[in-house]
Enzyme design. Structure first.
Site, PDB file in Angstrom:
ATOM      1  N   TRP A 148     -25.811  45.734 -18.215  1.00 14.65           N
ATOM      2  CA  TRP A 148     -24.911  46.793 -18.687  1.00 14.65           C
ATOM      3  C   TRP A 148     -25.485  47.552 -19.879  1.00 14.65           C
ATOM      4  O   TRP A 148     -24.943  47.588 -20.984  1.00 14.65           O
ATOM      5  CB  TRP A 148     -23.519  46.228 -18.990  1.00 14.65           C
ATOM      6  CG  TRP A 148     -22.446  47.274 -18.885  1.00 14.65           C
ATOM      7  CD1 TRP A 148     -21.579  47.655 -19.848  1.00 14.65           C
ATOM      8  CD2 TRP A 148     -22.129  48.050 -17.726  1.00 14.65           C
ATOM      9  NE1 TRP A 148     -20.744  48.641 -19.376  1.00 14.65           N
ATOM     10  CE2 TRP A 148     -21.079  48.909 -18.064  1.00 14.65           C
ATOM     11  CE3 TRP A 148     -22.647  48.117 -16.416  1.00 14.65           C
ATOM     12  CZ2 TRP A 148     -20.517  49.821 -17.164  1.00 14.65           C
ATOM     13  CZ3 TRP A 148     -22.112  49.030 -15.529  1.00 14.65           C
ATOM     14  CH2 TRP A 148     -21.059  49.871 -15.903  1.00 14.65           C
ATOM     15  N   ASN A 179     -11.178  48.542 -10.154  1.00 10.35           N
ATOM     16  CA  ASN A 179     -11.793  47.733 -11.210  1.00 10.35           C
ATOM     17  C   ASN A 179     -10.711  47.109 -12.086  1.00 10.35           C
ATOM     18  O   ASN A 179      -9.763  47.786 -12.488  1.00 10.35           O
ATOM     19  CB  ASN A 179     -12.679  48.653 -12.066  1.00 10.35           C
ATOM     20  CG  ASN A 179     -13.471  47.914 -13.118  1.00 10.35           C
ATOM     21  OD1 ASN A 179     -14.052  46.865 -12.858  1.00 10.35           O
ATOM     22  ND2 ASN A 179     -13.468  48.442 -14.339  1.00 10.35           N
ATOM     23  N   GLU A 180     -10.833  45.798 -12.311  1.00 12.98           N
ATOM     24  CA  GLU A 180      -9.992  45.075 -13.284  1.00 12.98           C
ATOM     25  C   GLU A 180      -8.496  45.239 -13.035  1.00 12.98           C
ATOM     26  O   GLU A 180      -7.721  45.576 -13.940  1.00 12.98           O
ATOM     27  CB  GLU A 180     -10.347  45.541 -14.711  1.00 12.98           C
ATOM     28  CG  GLU A 180     -11.816  45.350 -15.054  1.00 12.98           C
ATOM     29  CD  GLU A 180     -12.193  45.874 -16.441  1.00 12.98           C
ATOM     30  OE1 GLU A 180     -13.406  45.945 -16.730  1.00 12.98           O
ATOM     31  OE2 GLU A 180     -11.280  46.208 -17.218  1.00 12.98           O
ATOM     32  N   MET A 195     -18.846  58.290 -14.018  1.00 12.25           N
ATOM     33  CA  MET A 195     -18.355  58.380 -12.633  1.00 12.25           C
ATOM     34  C   MET A 195     -16.989  57.712 -12.533  1.00 12.25           C
ATOM     35  O   MET A 195     -16.647  57.073 -11.546  1.00 12.25           O
ATOM     36  CB  MET A 195     -19.372  57.780 -11.662  1.00 12.25           C
ATOM     37  CG  MET A 195     -20.624  58.630 -11.529  1.00 12.25           C
ATOM     38  SD  MET A 195     -21.856  57.942 -10.413  1.00 12.25           S
ATOM     39  CE  MET A 195     -21.170  58.378  -8.807  1.00 12.25           C
ATOM     40  N   LYS A 196     -16.221  57.889 -13.635  1.00 16.22           N
ATOM     41  CA  LYS A 196     -14.852  57.385 -13.673  1.00 16.22           C
ATOM     42  C   LYS A 196     -13.898  58.567 -13.599  1.00 16.22           C
ATOM     43  O   LYS A 196     -14.282  59.714 -13.876  1.00 16.22           O
ATOM     44  CB  LYS A 196     -14.634  56.558 -14.949  1.00 16.22           C
ATOM     45  CG  LYS A 196     -15.449  55.265 -14.978  1.00 16.22           C
ATOM     46  CD  LYS A 196     -15.492  54.621 -16.351  1.00 16.22           C
ATOM     47  CE  LYS A 196     -16.369  53.386 -16.326  1.00 16.22           C
ATOM     48  NZ  LYS A 196     -16.643  52.822 -17.677  1.00 16.22           N
ATOM     49  N   GLU A 253     -22.293  43.860 -14.449  1.00 17.73           N
ATOM     50  CA  GLU A 253     -22.343  44.426 -15.821  1.00 17.73           C
ATOM     51  C   GLU A 253     -22.874  43.384 -16.803  1.00 17.73           C
ATOM     52  O   GLU A 253     -22.361  43.218 -17.911  1.00 17.73           O
ATOM     53  CB  GLU A 253     -20.929  44.878 -16.239  1.00 17.73           C
ATOM     54  CG  GLU A 253     -20.284  45.877 -15.292  1.00 17.73           C
ATOM     55  CD  GLU A 253     -18.872  46.275 -15.696  1.00 17.73           C
ATOM     56  OE1 GLU A 253     -18.152  46.780 -14.825  1.00 17.73           O
ATOM     57  OE2 GLU A 253     -18.508  46.080 -16.876  1.00 17.73           O
ATOM     58  N   HIS A 311     -19.279  53.545  -9.885  1.00 15.10           N
ATOM     59  CA  HIS A 311     -18.375  52.783 -10.768  1.00 15.10           C
ATOM     60  C   HIS A 311     -17.600  53.745 -11.646  1.00 15.10           C
ATOM     61  O   HIS A 311     -18.211  54.464 -12.422  1.00 15.10           O
ATOM     62  CB  HIS A 311     -19.213  51.831 -11.643  1.00 15.10           C
ATOM     63  CG  HIS A 311     -18.400  51.127 -12.688  1.00 15.10           C
ATOM     64  ND1 HIS A 311     -17.640  50.005 -12.424  1.00 15.10           N
ATOM     65  CD2 HIS A 311     -18.231  51.384 -14.009  1.00 15.10           C
ATOM     66  CE1 HIS A 311     -17.035  49.613 -13.528  1.00 15.10           C
ATOM     67  NE2 HIS A 311     -17.377  50.425 -14.508  1.00 15.10           N
TER      68      HIS A 311
HETATM   69  O1  G3I Z   1     -21.275  59.958 -25.363  1.00 19.27           O
HETATM   70  C1  G3I Z   1     -20.028  60.504 -25.739  1.00 19.27           C
HETATM   71  C2  G3I Z   1     -20.197  61.255 -27.036  1.00 19.27           C
HETATM   72  O2  G3I Z   1     -21.031  62.391 -26.797  1.00 19.27           O
HETATM   73  C3  G3I Z   1     -18.838  61.692 -27.513  1.00 19.27           C
HETATM   74  O3  G3I Z   1     -18.986  62.300 -28.767  1.00 19.27           O
HETATM   75  C4  G3I Z   1     -17.931  60.426 -27.638  1.00 19.27           C
HETATM   76  C5  G3I Z   1     -16.567  60.798 -28.128  1.00 19.27           C
HETATM   77  O4  G3I Z   1     -15.698  60.963 -27.073  1.00 19.27           O
HETATM   78  O5  G3I Z   1     -17.797  59.787 -26.366  1.00 19.27           O
HETATM   79  C6  G3I Z   1     -19.050  59.326 -25.934  1.00 19.27           C
HETATM   80  O6  G3I Z   1     -18.856  58.798 -24.727  1.00 19.27           O
HETATM   81  C7  G3I Z   1     -18.304  57.475 -24.738  1.00 19.27           C
HETATM   82  C8  G3I Z   1     -19.227  56.601 -23.856  1.00 19.27           C
HETATM   83  O7  G3I Z   1     -18.657  55.291 -23.722  1.00 19.27           O
HETATM   84  C9  G3I Z   1     -20.607  56.479 -24.420  1.00 19.27           C
HETATM   85  O8  G3I Z   1     -20.625  55.683 -25.501  1.00 19.27           O
HETATM   86  C10 G3I Z   1     -16.949  57.563 -24.071  1.00 19.27           C
HETATM   87  O9  G3I Z   1     -16.074  58.280 -24.930  1.00 19.27           O
HETATM   88  C11 G3I Z   1     -16.413  56.144 -23.873  1.00 19.27           C
HETATM   89  O10 G3I Z   1     -15.203  56.210 -23.111  1.00 19.27           O
HETATM   90  C12 G3I Z   1     -17.424  55.347 -23.048  1.00 19.27           C
HETATM   91  O11 G3I Z   1     -16.929  54.029 -23.011  1.00 19.27           O
HETATM   92  C13 G3I Z   1     -17.336  53.319 -21.848  1.00 19.27           C
HETATM   93  C14 G3I Z   1     -16.112  52.501 -21.382  1.00 19.27           C
HETATM   94  O12 G3I Z   1     -16.507  51.639 -20.304  1.00 19.27           O
HETATM   95  C15 G3I Z   1     -14.994  53.393 -20.900  1.00 19.27           C
HETATM   96  O13 G3I Z   1     -15.430  54.125 -19.790  1.00 19.27           O
HETATM   97  C16 G3I Z   1     -18.476  52.374 -22.233  1.00 19.27           C
HETATM   98  O14 G3I Z   1     -19.649  53.142 -22.507  1.00 19.27           O
HETATM   99  C17 G3I Z   1     -18.772  51.418 -21.102  1.00 19.27           C
HETATM  100  O15 G3I Z   1     -19.732  50.457 -21.510  1.00 19.27           O
HETATM  101  C18 G3I Z   1     -17.497  50.705 -20.677  1.00 19.27           C
HETATM  102  O16 G3I Z   1     -17.819  49.892 -19.567  1.00 19.27           O
HETATM  103  C19 G3I Z   1     -16.782  49.050 -19.079  1.00 19.27           C
HETATM  104  C20 G3I Z   1     -16.887  49.024 -17.549  1.00 19.27           C
HETATM  105  O17 G3I Z   1     -16.722  50.317 -17.057  1.00 19.27           O
HETATM  106  C21 G3I Z   1     -15.863  48.084 -16.976  1.00 19.27           C
HETATM  107  N1  G3I Z   1     -15.976  46.767 -17.564  1.00 19.27           N
HETATM  108  C22 G3I Z   1     -15.964  46.678 -19.008  1.00 19.27           C
HETATM  109  C23 G3I Z   1     -16.995  47.631 -19.598  1.00 19.27           C
HETATM  110  C24 G3I Z   1     -16.960  47.564 -21.105  1.00 19.27           C
HETATM  111  O18 G3I Z   1     -15.744  48.043 -21.575  1.00 19.27           O
END
Ligand code: G3I
Length: 451
Positions: free
Chosen positions: A411, A256-257, A174-175, A364, A208
Site C-alpha cells: 500500500w 470495500n469494508e 478510483m473511488k 494493501e 479500488h
Molecule cells: O493529494 C491530495 C492533495 O493534493 C490535496 O491537497 C489533499 C487535500 O484534500 O488531498 C490529497 O489527497 C488525499 C490522498 O489520500 C493523498 O494523500 C485525499 O484527500 C485523501 O482522501 C486520500 O486518502 C486515502 C484514503 O484511503 C481515502 O481514500 C489514502 O491515501 C489511502 O491510503 C486510503 O486507503 C484506504 C483504502 O482505500 C481502504 N483501506 C484502508 C486504506 C487506508 O485508509
C-alpha cells in the site's frame, strides 16, 4: 542410665557421624557443583555469510561447548563446531552460505561437570538476490502490486514501478468521491491516467473501490430520491465506470469494508439503508452485467485478527456462492505490524478463501515498524523484525495454489508517503522502500519469502 553406658553411647554416636560424612565425601572435600543450563539467544548480526551466536552466562561455568549444524537434529556439525570449547559468551560464525538455515546449542562446563544442552536456536543467513532480481521477476506466479497516485507516475516512481511491480491499484483516485463528485459529474482524469499508465507499461490494473462508506460523496449520503431511484443511480454509476474500464481493469474491489469491527454486522451505510441488506449482491450483479470477465472481489481489513468479522465475511461469501451471486475473490488488506498477527493465523484465514476456490488478494500490505510509538528512527533490530514478518506474509501467499493466486499489493512505494503517518499522527516505516527509493530489509524479506 549409668555413667558407663552414657559414655559408651556418646562414643558410638560420634563414630557413626564420622563414618557417614566420610562416605559422602563430605569430609572436608567441596560439595558437588551443579551447573545450570545456558540459554541460547536469538542470532544477531545476520548477514548472507555469517551470524553471531550468543548465550547467557551460567554460574560457576568455566567454559562452554558450542554446536552449530545445518540440521535441527545435529546429526552433522559445521566444521569446527562440534562441541567447540569457548570461554566467551558469543561467537561469530562465518564462511556460511546465503539464505541457509543453521541451528546452534551450547553447554556449560566446569571441569568434568557439564550441563545439559541449552535451547536450540534456528537462524537463516540473508539471501543475496541476483543483481538483476526484482520483485515482479521473483514472483512469477502472481502479480506484485503497489498503490499509486496519478500525480506520481513519472521519474523515479515510474522507473521503480516498471522495474519492480506487475500490478497497480489507485490509492484513492478510483473511488466514488473522486470519479463521481456530483450527481451529474464524472471525473475520470486521474483514473484514466492510472489505467493508461498500466496499459502503456503492460502492468495489471486492480480497481479500488466502487462502493466504500469512507469515499461516499456527500451528494450520495444526502440522496433525497426514493430507494429505487438510489439503487438505479448506483447501478448507473457502476455500469458507467466498469464499462469505461472493461478490458483494461482486470478486477474490482466492488464493495470495500462493509462489515463492522467486532460485531460482524453489516455497517449501516447509506447503501444498506437505501438498497437493503442485500445491496452487496446487487452491486456484484451490476458489475457482472457490465463486464462478464472482470474479477469481482470483496475487500476488508482486520480479516486475520477480527475473527467475528472473518466469520461474517465467509458466511456472506458462502451465501453468495449458494445463490450464484458472482464473486471471484476476497481481499485481505493486510495492514499489519512487524510482530503481529502470527503467520499461522494469516495461513488459517487465507486457507478459508482457497477452500472456497476463490482468488486471494493481499490487497494493501503495509507492516508497521512502530506500532507502539517506541522508536523515533527505524532501528536495525526493528527493520529485521519487519523483514521477517514480510517474509512470512509472502511465504503464506506464495504457498497458495496457483489457481487461487492473484496479487500481493503493497500500500504505497516509499515510507515517506505512507497513509499511516497521517492516520496515526506519528512516524512509521511500513513499506519496502525508504524515502529515497532505497530497498529496505523488508524488500529482501519479500524476495526471501519467495525462495
Ligand atoms: O493529494 C491530495 C492533495 O493534493 C490535496 O491537497 C489533499 C487535500 O484534500 O488531498 C490529497 O489527497 C488525499 C490522498 O489520500 C493523498 O494523500 C485525499 O484527500 C485523501 O482522501 C486520500 O486518502 C486515502 C484514503 O484511503 C481515502 O481514500 C489514502 O491515501 C489511502 O491510503 C486510503 O486507503 C484506504 C483504502 O482505500 C481502504 N483501506 C484502508 C486504506 C487506508 O485508509
Amino acid at each position: 542410665m549409668n555413667e558407663f553406658r552414657f559414655r559408651f553411647l556418646t562414643i558410638l554416636i560420634g563414630l557413626l557421624i564420622s563414618i557417614t560424612s566420610c562416605s559422602s565425601g563430605g569430609g572436608d572435600s567441596e560439595p558437588e557443583i551443579e551447573l545450570g543450563d545456558p540459554i541460547a539467544n536469538q542470532a544477531t548480526s545476520i548477514t548472507s555469510s555469517s551470524f553471531t551466536a550468543s548465550w547467557s552466562r551460567v554460574y560457576r561455568a568455566e567454559s562452554y561447548l558450542l554446536d552449530v549444524s545445518e540440521d535441527a537434529g545435529f546429526a552433522t556439525f559445521l566444521a569446527g563446531y562440534n562441541a567447540k570449547s569457548l570461554v566467551s559468551l558469543n561467537e561469530d560464525i562465518t564462511g556460511l552460505e546465503s539464505n541457509m538455515q543453521y541451528y546452534y546449542r551450547v553447554k556449560a562446563v566446569n571441569g568434568a561437570i557439564v550441563s545439559s544442552y541449552s535451547n536450540i536456536v534456528e537462524t537463516t543467513t540473508s539471501f543475496i538476490p541476483d543483481s538483476d532480481q526484482t520483485l515482479k521477476k521473483a514472483a512469477d506466479t502472481f502479480f506484485v502490486g503497489v498503490a499509486v497516485q496519478s500525480g506520481k507516475l513519472n521519474g523515479q516512481y515510474d522507473e521503480t514501478y516498471r522495474k519492480e511491480f506487475s500490478s497497480i491499484t489507485a490509492e484513492w483516485e478510483m473511488k466514488m468521491n473522486v470519479m463521481h463528485p456530483s450527481v451529474d459529474t464524472y471525473d475520470f482524469g486521474p483514473a484514466d491516467a492510472i489505467v493508461n499508465y498500466g496499459q502503456t507499461n503492460g502492468i495489471n490494473v486492480h480497481g479500488h473501490s466502487l462502493i466504500w462508506h469512507n469515499s461516499t460523496p456527500d451528494w450520495v449520503k444526502n440522496f433525497a430520491g426514493t430507494d429505487q431511484e438510489f439503487e438505479d443511480m448506483i447501478e448507473e454509476y457502476i455500469t458507467t465506470v466498469v464499462t469505461r474500464y472493461k478490458g483494461k481493469v482486470t478486477s474490482w474491489d466492488v464493495v470495500n469494508e462493509a462489515v463492522e469491527d467486532g460485531s460482524g454486522n453489516l455497517r449501516n451505510s447509506i447503501y444498506r439503508q437505501k438498497m437493503g441488506d442485500d445491496y452487496i449482491a446487487k452491486c456484484y450483479q451490476f458489475v457482472r452485467a457490465a463486464d462478464p470477465d472482470v474479477l469481482i472481489f470483496y475487500n476488508d481489513y482486520s480479516m486475520i485478527i477480527d475473527q467475528t468479522k472473518q466469520d461474517a465475511v465467509f458466511a456472506m461469501v458462502d451465501d453468495f456462492i449458494a445463490r450464484n451471486i458472482p464473486i471471484d475473490g476476497v481481499g485481505f488488506q493486510m495492514h499489519i505490524s512487524h510482530d503481529y498477527p502470527a503467520k499461522a493465523d494469516i495461513q488459517k484465514a487465507t486457507d478459508r478463501i482457497v477452500e472456497r476456490n476463490l482468488k486471494v488478494h493481499f490487497s494493501e500490505l503495509d507492516v508497521r515498524a512502530n506500532p507502539n510509538k517506541d522508536i523515533t528512527s527505524l532501528t536495525a533490530e526493528r527493520s529485521l523484525s519487519q523483514k521477517a514478518k514480510v517474509k512470512e506474509v509472502v511465504q503464506v501467499y506464495n504457498s497458495i495454489p496457483n489457481d487461487n493466486k492473484y496479487a500481493l499489493t503493497v500500500w504505497g512505494l516509499k515510507d515517506s508517503e505512507t497513509w499511516l503517518t497521517d492516520f496515526y499522527g506519528y512516524v512509521d516505516w511500513p513499506l519496502l522502500f525508504d524515502g529515497n527509493y532505497n530497498k529496505k530489509d523488508a524488500y529482501y524479506g519479500f524476495l526471501e519469502g519467495l525462495q
